[in-house]
Design a protein around this motif. Structure first.
Motif, PDB file in Angstrom:
ATOM      1  N   PHE A  86       0.809  -1.292   0.037  1.00 28.20           N
ATOM      2  CA  PHE A  86      -0.026   0.022   0.015  1.00 28.20           C
ATOM      3  C   PHE A  86       0.801   1.216   0.008  1.00 28.20           C
ATOM      4  CE2 PHE A  86      -3.796  -2.110   2.552  1.00 28.20           C
ATOM      5  CZ  PHE A  86      -3.813  -2.910   1.417  1.00 28.20           C
ATOM      6  N   LEU A  87       0.488   2.287  -0.680  1.00 28.92           N
ATOM      7  CA  LEU A  87       1.196   3.529  -0.762  1.00 28.92           C
ATOM      8  C   LEU A  87       1.037   4.543   0.303  1.00 28.92           C
ATOM      9  CD1 LEU A  87       0.822   4.213  -4.630  1.00 28.92           C
ATOM     10  CD2 LEU A  87       2.698   3.008  -3.431  1.00 28.92           C
ATOM     11  N   VAL A  88      -0.290   4.331   1.075  1.00 30.25           N
ATOM     12  CA  VAL A  88      -0.883   5.156   1.920  1.00 30.25           C
ATOM     13  C   VAL A  88      -1.174   4.412   3.050  1.00 30.25           C
ATOM     14  CG1 VAL A  88      -1.496   7.258   0.874  1.00 30.25           C
ATOM     15  CG2 VAL A  88      -3.104   5.236   0.968  1.00 30.25           C
ATOM     16  N   ASN A  89      -1.122   4.675   4.245  1.00 30.44           N
ATOM     17  CA  ASN A  89      -1.326   4.136   5.770  1.00 30.44           C
ATOM     18  C   ASN A  89      -2.409   5.018   6.359  1.00 30.44           C
ATOM     19  OD1 ASN A  89      -1.766   3.088   8.007  1.00 30.44           O
ATOM     20  ND2 ASN A  89       0.463   2.871   8.748  1.00 30.44           N
ATOM     21  N   PRO A  90      -3.606   4.433   6.291  1.00 34.83           N
ATOM     22  CA  PRO A  90      -4.827   5.449   6.677  1.00 34.83           C
ATOM     23  C   PRO A  90      -4.944   5.472   8.377  1.00 34.83           C
ATOM     24  CG  PRO A  90      -5.599   3.273   5.757  1.00 34.83           C
ATOM     25  CD  PRO A  90      -4.104   3.239   5.880  1.00 34.83           C
ATOM     26  N   VAL A  99     -10.545   9.869  -0.080  1.00 34.09           N
ATOM     27  CA  VAL A  99      -9.609   8.852  -0.478  1.00 34.09           C
ATOM     28  C   VAL A  99      -9.077   9.280  -1.625  1.00 34.09           C
ATOM     29  CG1 VAL A  99      -9.664   6.623  -1.407  1.00 34.09           C
ATOM     30  CG2 VAL A  99     -11.180   7.150   0.409  1.00 34.09           C
ATOM     31  N   ASN A 100      -7.588   9.273  -1.807  1.00 34.55           N
ATOM     32  CA  ASN A 100      -7.240   9.472  -2.929  1.00 34.55           C
ATOM     33  C   ASN A 100      -7.219   8.108  -3.795  1.00 34.55           C
ATOM     34  OD1 ASN A 100      -5.514  10.287  -5.127  1.00 34.55           O
ATOM     35  ND2 ASN A 100      -3.718  10.822  -3.991  1.00 34.55           N
ATOM     36  N   PHE A 101      -7.991   8.022  -4.833  1.00 37.87           N
ATOM     37  CA  PHE A 101      -8.199   6.831  -5.506  1.00 37.87           C
ATOM     38  C   PHE A 101      -7.193   6.090  -6.372  1.00 37.87           C
ATOM     39  CE2 PHE A 101     -12.578   8.343  -4.674  1.00 37.87           C
ATOM     40  CZ  PHE A 101     -13.118   6.832  -3.960  1.00 37.87           C
ATOM     41  N   HIS A 102      -6.409   7.319  -6.571  1.00 35.55           N
ATOM     42  CA  HIS A 102      -4.983   6.671  -7.613  1.00 35.55           C
ATOM     43  C   HIS A 102      -4.178   6.025  -6.571  1.00 35.55           C
ATOM     44  CE1 HIS A 102      -2.308   7.207 -10.822  1.00 35.55           C
ATOM     45  NE2 HIS A 102      -1.424   7.434  -9.953  1.00 35.55           N
ATOM     46  N   ASP A 103      -4.258   6.393  -5.352  1.00 37.31           N
ATOM     47  CA  ASP A 103      -3.250   5.753  -4.501  1.00 37.31           C
ATOM     48  C   ASP A 103      -3.525   4.190  -4.336  1.00 37.31           C
ATOM     49  OD1 ASP A 103      -1.858   7.648  -3.577  1.00 37.31           O
ATOM     50  OD2 ASP A 103      -3.104   8.071  -1.922  1.00 37.31           O
ATOM     51  N   TRP A 104      -4.694   3.712  -4.765  1.00 39.62           N
ATOM     52  CA  TRP A 104      -5.264   2.492  -4.731  1.00 39.62           C
ATOM     53  C   TRP A 104      -5.265   1.714  -6.027  1.00 39.62           C
ATOM     54  CZ3 TRP A 104      -4.981   0.667  -0.261  1.00 39.62           C
ATOM     55  CH2 TRP A 104      -5.050   1.660   0.894  1.00 39.62           C
ATOM     56  N   THR A 105      -5.777   2.551  -7.147  1.00 38.74           N
ATOM     57  CA  THR A 105      -5.715   1.821  -8.371  1.00 38.74           C
ATOM     58  C   THR A 105      -4.380   1.637  -9.084  1.00 38.74           C
ATOM     59  OG1 THR A 105      -5.734   4.378  -9.625  1.00 38.74           O
ATOM     60  CG2 THR A 105      -7.871   3.157  -9.350  1.00 38.74           C
ATOM     61  N   LEU A 128     -17.530   2.024   8.313  1.00 44.06           N
ATOM     62  CA  LEU A 128     -16.987   1.048   7.183  1.00 44.06           C
ATOM     63  C   LEU A 128     -17.798   1.510   6.109  1.00 44.06           C
ATOM     64  CD1 LEU A 128     -17.469  -2.223   9.048  1.00 44.06           C
ATOM     65  CD2 LEU A 128     -15.439  -1.266   8.684  1.00 44.06           C
ATOM     66  N   ARG A 129     -16.601   1.572   4.812  1.00 47.38           N
ATOM     67  CA  ARG A 129     -16.930   2.023   3.559  1.00 47.38           C
ATOM     68  C   ARG A 129     -16.512   1.139   2.350  1.00 47.38           C
ATOM     69  NH1 ARG A 129     -15.894   8.497   4.021  1.00 47.38           N
ATOM     70  NH2 ARG A 129     -17.204   8.917   6.107  1.00 47.38           N
ATOM     71  N   LEU A 130     -17.166   0.752   1.373  1.00 45.49           N
ATOM     72  CA  LEU A 130     -16.785   0.114   0.529  1.00 45.49           C
ATOM     73  C   LEU A 130     -16.793   1.076  -0.769  1.00 45.49           C
ATOM     74  CD1 LEU A 130     -15.918  -2.570  -1.431  1.00 45.49           C
ATOM     75  CD2 LEU A 130     -18.584  -2.758  -1.518  1.00 45.49           C
ATOM     76  N   TYR A 131     -15.500   1.098  -1.597  1.00 49.89           N
ATOM     77  CA  TYR A 131     -15.290   1.961  -2.768  1.00 49.89           C
ATOM     78  C   TYR A 131     -15.030   1.213  -3.985  1.00 49.89           C
ATOM     79  CZ  TYR A 131     -14.672   5.915   0.773  1.00 49.89           C
ATOM     80  OH  TYR A 131     -14.691   6.742   1.615  1.00 49.89           O
ATOM     81  N   ASP A 132     -15.546   1.648  -5.051  1.00 50.68           N
ATOM     82  CA  ASP A 132     -15.037   1.163  -6.472  1.00 50.68           C
ATOM     83  C   ASP A 132     -13.933   2.276  -6.573  1.00 50.68           C
ATOM     84  OD1 ASP A 132     -14.802   1.254  -8.943  1.00 50.68           O
ATOM     85  OD2 ASP A 132     -16.562   0.317  -9.574  1.00 50.68           O
ATOM     86  N   THR A 133     -12.771   1.855  -6.642  1.00 49.07           N
ATOM     87  CA  THR A 133     -11.558   2.872  -7.087  1.00 49.07           C
ATOM     88  C   THR A 133     -11.580   3.175  -8.196  1.00 49.07           C
ATOM     89  OG1 THR A 133      -9.994   0.920  -7.225  1.00 49.07           O
ATOM     90  CG2 THR A 133     -10.093   1.920  -5.165  1.00 49.07           C
TER      91      THR A 133
END
Lengths: 440, 183
Positions: A86-90, A99-105, A128-133
């Motif tokens: 992972f690029l970020v640690n929440p 959320v910076n979605f680019h960190d995840w895609t 709790l949240r579910l995202y489509d990145t």
């Protein structure tokens, strides 16, 4: 009073926020129902953000996302990405807020679950949240409040939301598995949660006890026991002490509940020949279902209750047959091999899974109810027996001797992701997946 | 001189007389002894014979008991064996069952349980039904030989109680069986 309230309901869903327009229905194409395990969806579940401070918050911010990841991974739909990548640690970065979605895609995650945890006075509040990145969309978000001890229930409830959002089906997180174990020196029936958690002994017959079968509402369990010295059929209410016994001469075995009715099929041999009968839930014979000199055993109902598959030796070897109850017609389903037993009809109604013997070893096979599309699901790993479908039809639980003594394993309905469910003393056999429990 | 002669005469006549008397009396005594001896011997012989007879009877009883016990042991210990996935009685099984029927006829009071067992290779639920079929084949055969059905109870244990825990053909062959117990 307040504690009592929480105990009764276990946990309280506070709010379902952000009803994103069009998402909940449009989400069904995430998981290809017809072949859901062909491609696993890459998913990231980072550690949860700590909203409060203290030991319990620290612990939950790590154990809760682990449990959530394991629970979702159990379905076989997802590939959980390694947190090292992972690029970020929440926990330190302010990802939870935005959320910076680019960190995840950029690490390949297509789905992301984030969480925030707050502990106060032994009560836990989790968001709790579910995202489509890729679509950069929130698919579902929930906030739960309950006792710290209820964390498993909270996580499972959110996982059910995730699966519902992605597939349109509520999933299996409120199901249980009944099985037989020899831990005490006798075969007794045990029940654990769908993922093997919290196994507990149900029967204490101190004799041979076998073949558990769940009623459609999960309220009754029927099984065979030698508690009184011979194989009798016991019909037990799981909430109270109510129960019925069928103790006719000969064997009283292989119960199979009729879908959504207080009736069950079972094999009785009081006529000196094992035949299948339909019984009331209180154990009275309604009618005889099979007519054939020789063994008829192991019924399993089609989900609509119009047909019953069973094992018969009428052609000389044990094979699986299907009887249509309206027409009375019986047709043979299995033709490969000389020993096919233990049929289990799929919840979607299109397939039967069973165990077949080849070269002295049992393996698990699945075949369409038209006899087409035979697939072998287990290969060259000890004896594999007693397959039973999860109520959503995506998973199969079975017993295997691949690691020595018989244990319980789970795989997808395509035979992938085979894994052991739990380790207990003794040998474990005859797993049966429960229906979805309404009040769990 | 005259006196000496008398003494000699007396000795000639009296002593043998005495001797005779003595021998006579001795003979009488001897005869008495032989009579009682004979009686004693006869008694002893009779006792010996009786003892022998008694021992023979004991021995016979023991043999008979042994034979009964052996027949009972055979009845209880000699299992009926089957082919894989079969409840058909082999010729050998039928011979053994005839002996069992004989025993049941000679012992008309007891009830017997016929246990049906299977090897572990099949699947559990089917094996419970197969064990039941094996026990009821045995029961039908005995009923056909004249044993009242009411004296025979059947129970299937499927693959739950193997006689030999081994995982080879020899163990499996031993485990595919019907076993008799007395109630």
């Amino acid at each position: 009073m307040r504690n009592c309230w929480i105990k009764i309901f276990g946990l309280i869903v506070i709010i379902s926020f952000w009803a994103v327009p069009g998402v909940s229905r449009a989400g069904y194409d995430y998981v290809d129902i017809s072949h859901p395990f062909l491609r696993k969806i890459p998913m990231a579940v980072p550690l949860f953000t700590k909203v409060s401070s203290g030991h319990e918050t620290d612990q939950l911010s790590e154990s809760a996302p682990d449990l959530l990841a394991e629970t979702l991974e159990f379905t076989g739909f997802f590939k959980l990405l390694d947190r090292e990548a992972f690029l970020v640690n929440p926990q330190t970065d302010a990802t939870f807020v935005s959320v910076n979605f680019h960190d995840w895609t950029s690490i390949g995650a297509e789905l992301l679950v984030t969480g925030g945890v707050l502990v106060q006075d032994n009560l836990v509040e989790i968001e709790l949240r579910l995202y489509d990145t890729f679509k950069e969309q929130l698919l579902v978000g929930k906030r739960y409040k309950g006792q710290v001890a209820d964390i498993r229930k909270i996580i499972r409830r959110f996982c059910s939301e995730v699966i519902y959002t992605l597939t349109g089906d509520r999933g299996i997180f409120n199901t249980e598995i009944a099985f037989v174990s020899t831990g005490t020196g006798n075969k007794e029936i045990y029940i654990c949660e769908f993922d093997g958690y919290n196994p507990r002994q149900l029967t204490h017959t101190k004799n041979i006890t076998l073949s558990p079968a769940w009623s459609s509402d999960g309220e009754w369990l029927a099984y065979t026991s030698y508690a009184k010295g011979k194989p009798d059929l016991y019909i037990k209410n799981l909430r109270g002490n109510r129960g019925y016994v069928v103790a006719k001469k000969g064997i009283n075995t292989t119960p199979a509940w009729f879908p959504n009715k207080f009736e069950l099929a079972a094999t009785l041999s009081f006529s000196d020949d094992p035949e299948i009968y339909l019984l009331t839930g209180t154990g009275k014979i309604i009618k005889r279902l099979t007519y054939n000199k020789g063994i008829d055993v192991s019924p399993t109902w089609s989900p609509d209750g119009k047909s019953v598959a069973f094992v018969s030796k009428r052609s000389g070897t044990p094979q699986i047959y299907i009887k249509n109850l309206d027409s009375g017609q019986v047709k043979r389903l299995t033709f490969e091999g000389r020993y096919n037993t233990q049929p289990s009809w799929s919840p979607r109604g299109d397939k039967v899974v069973y165990s077949g013997m080849e070269n002295g070893h049992n393996n698990i096979f699945v075949v369409g109810i038209d006899g087409q599309g035979l697939i072998q699901l287990t290969h060259n790993e000890g004896d594999n027996e007693s397959p039973s479908w999860s109520p959503d039809g995506n998973l199969i639980v079975f017993s295997s001797t691949r690691e020595g003594p018989s244990r319980i394993y789970v795989m997808t309905s395509y035979g992938t992701d085979q894994r052991r469910l739990l380790v207990l003393k003794g040998r474990q056999t005859e797993p049966k997946w429960s229906p979805r429990m309404v009040n769990k | 001189m005259q006196k000496k002669l008398w003494i000699i005469l007396a000795m000639v006549f009296v002593i043998p007389g005495l001797l005779f008397t003595a021998s006579c009396s001795k003979k009488a005594v001897k005869e008495d002894t032989s009579l009682s001896q004979q009686a004693e011997d006869e008694a002893a012989e009779k006792a010996r014979q009786e003892e022998l007879a008694r021992q023979r009877a004991i021995e016979e009883a023991r043999l008979k008991e042994d034979a009964i016990q052996k027949a009972k042991d055979n009845f209880l210990n000699e299992d009926i064996h089957f082919e894989f996935d079969s409840a058909t009685l082999t010729p050998n099984a039928q011979e053994i069952l005839k002996t069992k029927a004989e025993w049941l006829q000679n012992n008309p009071n007891g009830k017997s349980t016929v246990e049906g067992h299977c090897d572990e290779r099949g699947t559990l639920e089917y094996n419970l039904a197969l064990g039941e079929r094996r026990a009821s084949s045995v029961k039908s055969f005995l009923v056909d030989l004249g044993i009242p059905a009411s004296r025979l109870i059947t129970i299937s244990y499927g693959e739950e109680r193997p006689a030999d825990p081994g995982q080879n053909e020899a163990a499996w062959a031993k485990n595919r069986r019907c076993h008799f117990t007395l109630n």
